[in-house]
Design a protein around this motif. Structure first.
Motif, PDB file in Angstrom:
ATOM      1  N   UNK A 608       0.827  -1.207   0.000  1.00 28.67           N
ATOM      2  CA  UNK A 608       0.000   0.000   0.000  1.00 28.67           C
ATOM      3  C   UNK A 608       0.861   1.257   0.000  1.00 28.67           C
ATOM      4  N   UNK A 609       2.009   1.191   0.687  1.00 30.27           N
ATOM      5  CA  UNK A 609       2.929   2.327   0.684  1.00 30.27           C
ATOM      6  C   UNK A 609       3.507   2.606  -0.693  1.00 30.27           C
ATOM      7  N   UNK A 610       3.784   1.556  -1.463  1.00 31.29           N
ATOM      8  CA  UNK A 610       4.285   1.759  -2.821  1.00 31.29           C
ATOM      9  C   UNK A 610       3.215   2.384  -3.715  1.00 31.29           C
ATOM     10  N   UNK A 611       1.954   2.087  -3.443  1.00 34.66           N
ATOM     11  CA  UNK A 611       0.886   2.762  -4.184  1.00 34.66           C
ATOM     12  C   UNK A 611       0.880   4.256  -3.884  1.00 34.66           C
ATOM     13  N   UNK A 612       1.122   4.591  -2.619  1.00 36.98           N
ATOM     14  CA  UNK A 612       1.245   5.998  -2.241  1.00 36.98           C
ATOM     15  C   UNK A 612       2.447   6.649  -2.915  1.00 36.98           C
ATOM     16  N   UNK A 613       3.560   5.921  -2.975  1.00 36.66           N
ATOM     17  CA  UNK A 613       4.754   6.445  -3.637  1.00 36.66           C
ATOM     18  C   UNK A 613       4.496   6.700  -5.114  1.00 36.66           C
ATOM     19  N   UNK A 614       3.736   5.821  -5.742  1.00 36.67           N
ATOM     20  CA  UNK A 614       3.413   6.008  -7.160  1.00 36.67           C
ATOM     21  C   UNK A 614       2.606   7.280  -7.383  1.00 36.67           C
ATOM     22  N   UNK A 615       1.726   7.585  -6.452  1.00 36.39           N
ATOM     23  CA  UNK A 615       0.926   8.800  -6.583  1.00 36.39           C
ATOM     24  C   UNK A 615       1.746  10.052  -6.270  1.00 36.39           C
ATOM     25  N   UNK A 616       2.655   9.948  -5.313  1.00 37.74           N
ATOM     26  CA  UNK A 616       3.483  11.104  -4.943  1.00 37.74           C
ATOM     27  C   UNK A 616       4.526  11.420  -6.008  1.00 37.74           C
ATOM     28  N   UNK A 617       5.270  10.405  -6.393  1.00 38.27           N
ATOM     29  CA  UNK A 617       6.374  10.610  -7.329  1.00 38.27           C
ATOM     30  C   UNK A 617       5.925  10.186  -8.720  1.00 38.27           C
ATOM     31  N   UNK A 618       5.243  11.087  -9.374  1.00 38.52           N
ATOM     32  CA  UNK A 618       4.701  10.815 -10.698  1.00 38.52           C
ATOM     33  C   UNK A 618       5.706  11.245 -11.769  1.00 38.52           C
ATOM     34  N   UNK A 619       5.281  11.154 -13.013  1.00 40.47           N
ATOM     35  CA  UNK A 619       6.149  11.551 -14.113  1.00 40.47           C
ATOM     36  C   UNK A 619       6.468  13.035 -14.048  1.00 40.47           C
ATOM     37  N   UNK A 620       5.503  13.833 -13.611  1.00 36.48           N
ATOM     38  CA  UNK A 620       5.711  15.280 -13.519  1.00 36.48           C
ATOM     39  C   UNK A 620       6.546  15.662 -12.300  1.00 36.48           C
ATOM     40  N   UNK A 621       6.638  14.801 -11.301  1.00 34.57           N
ATOM     41  CA  UNK A 621       7.389  15.104 -10.068  1.00 34.57           C
ATOM     42  C   UNK A 621       8.477  14.054  -9.846  1.00 34.57           C
ATOM     43  N   UNK A 622       9.169  13.685 -10.911  1.00 30.93           N
ATOM     44  CA  UNK A 622      10.112  12.577 -10.826  1.00 30.93           C
ATOM     45  C   UNK A 622      11.385  12.914 -10.067  1.00 30.93           C
ATOM     46  N   UNK A 623      11.618  14.192  -9.756  1.00 29.99           N
ATOM     47  CA  UNK A 623      12.808  14.561  -8.979  1.00 29.99           C
ATOM     48  C   UNK A 623      12.496  14.774  -7.500  1.00 29.99           C
ATOM     49  N   UNK A 624      11.295  14.455  -7.092  1.00 34.87           N
ATOM     50  CA  UNK A 624      10.889  14.644  -5.702  1.00 34.87           C
ATOM     51  C   UNK A 624      11.583  13.637  -4.793  1.00 34.87           C
ATOM     52  N   UNK A 625      12.067  14.127  -3.663  1.00 39.01           N
ATOM     53  CA  UNK A 625      12.554  13.235  -2.604  1.00 39.01           C
ATOM     54  C   UNK A 625      11.352  12.875  -1.730  1.00 39.01           C
ATOM     55  N   UNK A 626      10.847  11.653  -1.819  1.00 42.58           N
ATOM     56  CA  UNK A 626       9.547  11.353  -1.211  1.00 42.58           C
ATOM     57  C   UNK A 626       9.605  11.015   0.273  1.00 42.58           C
ATOM     58  N   UNK A 627      10.766  11.090   0.906  1.00 41.56           N
ATOM     59  CA  UNK A 627      10.883  10.612   2.286  1.00 41.56           C
ATOM     60  C   UNK A 627       9.942  11.352   3.230  1.00 41.56           C
ATOM     61  N   UNK A 628      10.000  12.692   3.228  1.00 38.09           N
ATOM     62  CA  UNK A 628       9.160  13.468   4.141  1.00 38.09           C
ATOM     63  C   UNK A 628       7.681  13.318   3.792  1.00 38.09           C
ATOM     64  N   UNK A 629       7.364  13.342   2.504  1.00 34.67           N
ATOM     65  CA  UNK A 629       5.961  13.212   2.092  1.00 34.67           C
ATOM     66  C   UNK A 629       5.406  11.846   2.475  1.00 34.67           C
ATOM     67  N   UNK A 630       6.204  10.800   2.311  1.00 35.53           N
ATOM     68  CA  UNK A 630       5.754   9.459   2.691  1.00 35.53           C
ATOM     69  C   UNK A 630       5.536   9.378   4.196  1.00 35.53           C
ATOM     70  N   UNK A 631       6.412  10.017   4.950  1.00 38.65           N
ATOM     71  CA  UNK A 631       6.275  10.001   6.414  1.00 38.65           C
ATOM     72  C   UNK A 631       4.952  10.643   6.840  1.00 38.65           C
ATOM     73  N   UNK A 632       4.651  11.806   6.290  1.00 38.96           N
ATOM     74  CA  UNK A 632       3.431  12.512   6.684  1.00 38.96           C
ATOM     75  C   UNK A 632       2.191  11.789   6.167  1.00 38.96           C
TER      76      UNK A 632
END
Length: 654
Positions: A608-632
């Motif tokens: 389920x977390x990887x599904x969240x990662x897929x939504x956070x780090x999309x093609x348009x936001x591929x340079x995002x560091x998802x650590x903080x966003x995943x935590x929140x």
């Protein structure tokens, strides 16, 4: 004169001669000595304490001074020009006049009206400053709350400034007034501000989690790795621990693997985080749940092996129940696998072309079908097979007509009764597997419930085999197949016999696969500890003997089963909460129960977390560091807003 002479003599005699014990007390010399001794024994005089304070008078305004409003003790004068606050002793005309003539000589001749205006200006500036400070603090907190919602909803940071803030201004200005809308505009919510806010919130949540883990002691983890849109390998780790009489599940860390995804590399990155950063001890890790990949389960360099070596004990490892169920369901005989392959080809023919997809949708709408779209088959998705087979069977008439119009050779498949029968059976059996898969998903699961679900499914397969082994086979367990048979009574006996053999072969293969991935020995070990789920079933002393418990644990179990209030508590509370609540009264039994319950049974949270990662780090936001966003987005803790905003200076939006 005689009196003065006598005093002098007596003083001289007292300083040179020893006193006579017969000397009378009323002699002058004795009086002097008494006074001297008394003065020597008395303490020194105390410092003179100020017994009154000067009071402020309105007449002092002509010197440019008002009463300082912020002082809560004695009144002190404050200059309306330089805002300097003097002592209470200076609260007299001469001192105030000296300050005015010395510090502000050019204003010494100003009338009282001038100082009155300066007084009003000073009051207004203080009021504006206090209002602005309060408004900034509220705006800062509002900024954090909006950023928290943005992270929870996994939307881009620009959503706050471009959508949320303008919408709030429109709503407030319409429902309230323009002044309230102006206050809303003060909320800082730009994309960079939201990014910083999310990092602050994530840091606070991480500190809370680490504090809970250090207090709890024992914990269990589940971990899995995957690749995101930018080809970065991400390791996701969830943790389960005891907190406030219950198990809590939370995302422990989201780490990026710098190079390879081997077992050694995963353990190195994980160890640096858990031991180096969080200061946790591997000896407290009581369970690890992963998939069956070699980098996780390798005997020499697997992650589980290295964690066991670091912990100094045999950590309980569990192969994810959902992955095992998916692997067991892959075993399909060739005659049925051909039907599945044909279905995938049909779907690709229709969905692979945008024109075909549109035409098929219009056809479904014209025919009044329940569905208008087909779903792609995805091998890695757990529920994919059951859903696509059911959808193709329900739209078989529409698909047949569409393929005839396209003059496709695959249209003949939907005229073949044997092929349709196999399709209906596959739709049913994979729907049953999907039901089992859904029962294994979710949070706050325990190994006893999952083992019961798997064991019940294995028994169901045996029952289905028995129903088909009789001379007149029954198909009630496959409703779609049964309905098709009843609607088409002209099906030949030979076709039914071939279908029966195919179903029996598949059920036998399915039963063997489940026995391979869920061996009876593992289920038996869980059944041997069934007292954890129902301790009151062992009230008799002879029933406790065969439970493989220590003498202390046996004694505690007998005492526990004799307490009727605990029976009521167990019926009304979760299993984990019950055993944690009795840890002080039955420590040995509670500890053993927690060690059995705390390990995860699946890697569902990681998936389920990887599904969240897929939504956070999309093609348009591929340079995002998802650590903080995943935590929140995934944390089960609540942010402590007071601690987050305590050391932050509030600023207006600019």
């Amino acid at each position: 004169m005689d009196r003065f002479v006598i005093k002098r003599v007596s003083v001289q005699s007292s300083s040179t001669c020893a006193p006579d014990k017969n000397t009378q007390a009323n002699e002058p010399g004795s009086i002097i000595r008494e006074a001297a001794s008394t003065s020597a024994s008395e303490p020194p005089p105390k410092k003179k304490v100020k017994s009154w304070t000067r009071q402020y008078s309105d007449e002092f305004l002509k010197y440019g001074f008002v009463k300082c409003e912020q002082e809560k003790g004695e009144p002190r004068p404050q200059c309306v020009i330089c805002s300097e606050v003097l002592a209470n002793e200076s609260l007299k005309p001469s001192e105030l006049k000296r300050h005015l003539e010395t510090k502000h000589p050019s204003l010494a001749t100003k009338p009282v009206d001038y100082f009155q205006r300066r007084k009003e200006q000073m009051k207004m500036s203080v009021k504006v400053l206090n209002t602005a400070t309060t408004l900034n603090d509220k705006a800062q907190l509002a900024s954090y709350l909006v950023s928290y919602r943005i992270a929870k909803e996994k939307v881009p940071y620009t959503c706050g400034e471009k959508l949320i803030l303008p919408s709030c201004v429109d709503i407030v200005s319409t429902m309230l007034d323009g002044k309230s809308a102006d206050k809303i505009k003060c909320v800082p919510i730009s994309d960079t501000t939201v990014s910083r806010r999310i990092s602050d919130i994530a840091e606070n949540l991480e500190l809370q989690l680490v504090s809970h883990l250090q207090t709890a002691g024992e914990f269990a983890i589940q971990l899995d790795e995957s690749t995101d849109i930018s080809n970065c390998t991400v390791l996701l780790v969830y943790v389960r621990y005891v907190h406030e009489d219950d198990f809590l599940e939370d995302m422990l860390c989201c780490l990026t693997l710098p190079t390879h995804s081997s077992g050694s590399e995963i353990y190195s990155v994980l160890n640096d985080c858990i031991v180096g950063k969080y200061k946790l001890n591997w000896a407290n890790c009581k369970g690890i749940t992963t998939d069956g990949a070699a980098n996780m389960t390798g005997k020499k360099s697997g992650v589980v092996t290295k964690i066991s070596e670091a912990a100094g004990n045999d950590v309980t490892w569990r192969h994810c129940f959902i992955h095992r169920e998916a692997l067991a369901a892959k075993g399909i005989p060739d005659n049925l696998r051909g039907v599945l392959n044909d279905v995938v080809k049909v779907i690709n023919t229709i969905k692979g072309s945008a024109l075909n997809s549109r035409l098929f949708e219009l056809l479904c709408l014209d025919m009044g079908a329940d569905h208008s779209h087909l779903s792609y088959h995805t091998e890695v998705r757990w529920l994919s097979r059951g859903r696509i087979l059911t959808r193709v069977y329900e739209l078989r008439m529409e698909i047949h007509i569409f393929l005839l119009e396209k003059k496709s050779s695959m249209a003949s498949l939907f005229c073949n009764d044997e092929w349709i029968l196999k399709l209906s059976y596959l739709s049913d059996i994979f729907s049953k597997l999907n039901e089992l898969n859904l029962k294994l998903q979710g949070k706050e699961t325990d190994v006893f419930r999952h083992c019961e679900e798997v064991e019940a499914f294995k028994k169901s397969i045996m029952l289905w085999q028995a129903r088909l082994a009789v001379d007149q086979p029954l198909y009630y367990m496959f409703p779609t197949l049964l309905q098709h048979i009843e609607e088409h009574n002209n099906t030949s006996e030979e076709t039914m016999n071939k279908l029966k053999c195919d179903i029996q072969l598949h059920l036998h293969s399915l039963s063997s696969s489940f026995e391979q991935y869920f061996p009876e020995e593992n289920l038996k070990n869980i059944r041997d500890n069934h007292w954890v789920k129902d301790p009151f079933a062992f009230e008799k002393p002879e029933a406790v003997i065969g439970l493989n418990l220590t003498p202390d644990e046996e004694n505690e179990l007998l005492h526990l089963t004799s307490d009727t209030s605990l029976r009521i508590r167990m019926q009304s509370s979760p299993l984990s909460s019950f055993w944690i609540s009795v840890s002080k009264e039955f420590p040995h039994l509670s500890k053993k129960s927690i060690l059995l319950l705390i390990p995860f049974t699946t890697t569902y949270l990681c998936e389920a977390g990887f599904s969240t990662l897929t939504k956070l780090k999309s093609k348009e936001r591929n340079r995002l560091n998802p650590t903080a966003d995943m935590r929140v987005a995934l944390s089960s803790c609540k942010p402590d807003w007071n601690k987050i905003t305590k050391d932050k200076q509030a600023h207006q939006s600019h």
